[in-house]
Design an enzyme around this catalytic site. Structure first.
Site, short mmCIF file in Angstrom:
data_model
loop_
_atom_site.label_atom_id
_atom_site.label_comp_id
_atom_site.label_asym_id
_atom_site.label_seq_id
_atom_site.Cartn_x
_atom_site.Cartn_y
_atom_site.Cartn_z
N GLU A 178 0.81 -1.22 0.00
CA GLU A 178 0.00 0.00 0.00
C GLU A 178 0.84 1.27 0.00
O GLU A 178 0.32 2.37 -0.21
CB GLU A 178 -0.94 -0.01 1.21
CG GLU A 178 -2.05 -1.03 1.07
CD GLU A 178 -2.94 -1.13 2.30
OE1 GLU A 178 -2.52 -0.67 3.38
OE2 GLU A 178 -4.06 -1.65 2.18
N GLU A 196 7.02 -22.18 7.50
CA GLU A 196 7.47 -21.33 8.61
C GLU A 196 8.48 -22.02 9.52
O GLU A 196 9.11 -21.38 10.36
CB GLU A 196 6.28 -20.87 9.44
CG GLU A 196 5.59 -21.94 10.26
CD GLU A 196 4.50 -21.36 11.15
OE1 GLU A 196 4.60 -21.56 12.37
OE2 GLU A 196 3.58 -20.72 10.63
#
Length: 271
Positions: free
Chosen positions: A81, A112
């Site tokens: 953004e 992960e």
């Protein structure tokens, strides 16, 4: 200090399946109300990390977010953004997630848990001591993130983190930790809820503050935003009208010519 993973502790609510819709959403809202107050308690930690980020960015460095699952996605969201909001390069704030781009939409099994892949992912961007690497992990125990920050520390690359457990392995690894301890989730262990909200609030603060400090905002307006749709073009026209006290037609002509609110305002005095 003994490490207690509060994000995994039992919810304060039980028998959720017996609750009405109203009871469920009321209780979730009750828990959500506590998040902003918890973030408030760690404003000094947020300030300390953000100050370091601003210093690095002003010297030409970059900001990296690295995480897994929800935490990784939030980092990517915040990074993605920045270019449309502040008109900066896509290379200034970069989000990385365990499992790569496929993991943005779908969970990648065991990604992960790797203690080497995080550094490999980061190294692909030629990360250096000019940059800042912020690990994001609600649990504070994600191997992908911790191992990457450890490697960064070895190479004198500045590290920070956002986690929701106090004295976690991640917080003890990062040079500038942010520990937002929101407590047990409404749905036990579902850290996409309060923990995710807390992380998003902190990320908003970090990048918005950094961009303001970099001069990407004028007054309270996003004068460097990308004009990527009609809504933003119309917003830009209104900004120019209000700033210069000119007609919509004149503001539209300026924006059409210069393709940027800041440049339009700056050029007006020269025309």
């Amino acid at each position: 200090m003994i490490f207690t993973k509060t994000t995994e502790q039992d919810s304060h609510y039980n028998n959720l399946e017996n609750m009405s819709i109203n009871e469920i959403i009321t209780n979730i809202n009750k828990e959500d109300k506590t998040v902003a107050l918890t973030v408030e308690k760690v404003l000094p930690q947020i300030e300390a990390l953000t100050e370091q980020i601003v210093l690095k960015l002003k010297k030409g460095g970059r900001l990296f977010y690295i995480g897994a699952g929800t935490s990784g996605r939030l980092g990517i969201l915040d990074a993605s953004e920045c270019p449309p909001t502040f008109g900066v390069s896509h290379d200034l704030v970069i989000g990385l997630i365990a499992g790569g781009d496929d993991a943005i939409r779908k969970a990648v099994e065991n990604a992960e848990d790797s203690t080497t892949q995080g550094w490999q992912d980061l190294k692909a961007f030629n990360v250096s001591i000019n940059d800042v690497v912020v690990g994001i992990a609600a649990s504070g125990t994600t191997p992908y993130v911790i191992s990457t920050l450890k490697k960064c520390n070895e190479l004198n690359i500045l590290t920070g983190c956002i986690t929701c457990n106090e004295a976690s392995p991640l917080a003890l690894t990062a040079k500038f930790p942010i520990e937002v301890v929101v407590g047990p989730e409404f749905l036990t262990g579902s850290s996409r809820m309060k923990a995710g909200t807390a992380q998003k609030l902190v990320l908003n603060m970090i990048t918005t503050t950094s961009m303001i400090q970099l001069g990407k905002v004028k007054g309270n307006k996003m004068v460097d935003m990308q004009l990527s749709n009609d809504k933003l073009v119309n917003r830009g026209i209104k900004m120019i009208m209000n700033q210069l006290k000119i007609s919509e037609e004149d503001a539209t002509q300026l924006l059409t010519k210069y393709k940027n609110v800041r440049k339009s305002i700056a050029a007006y005095g020269r025309e």
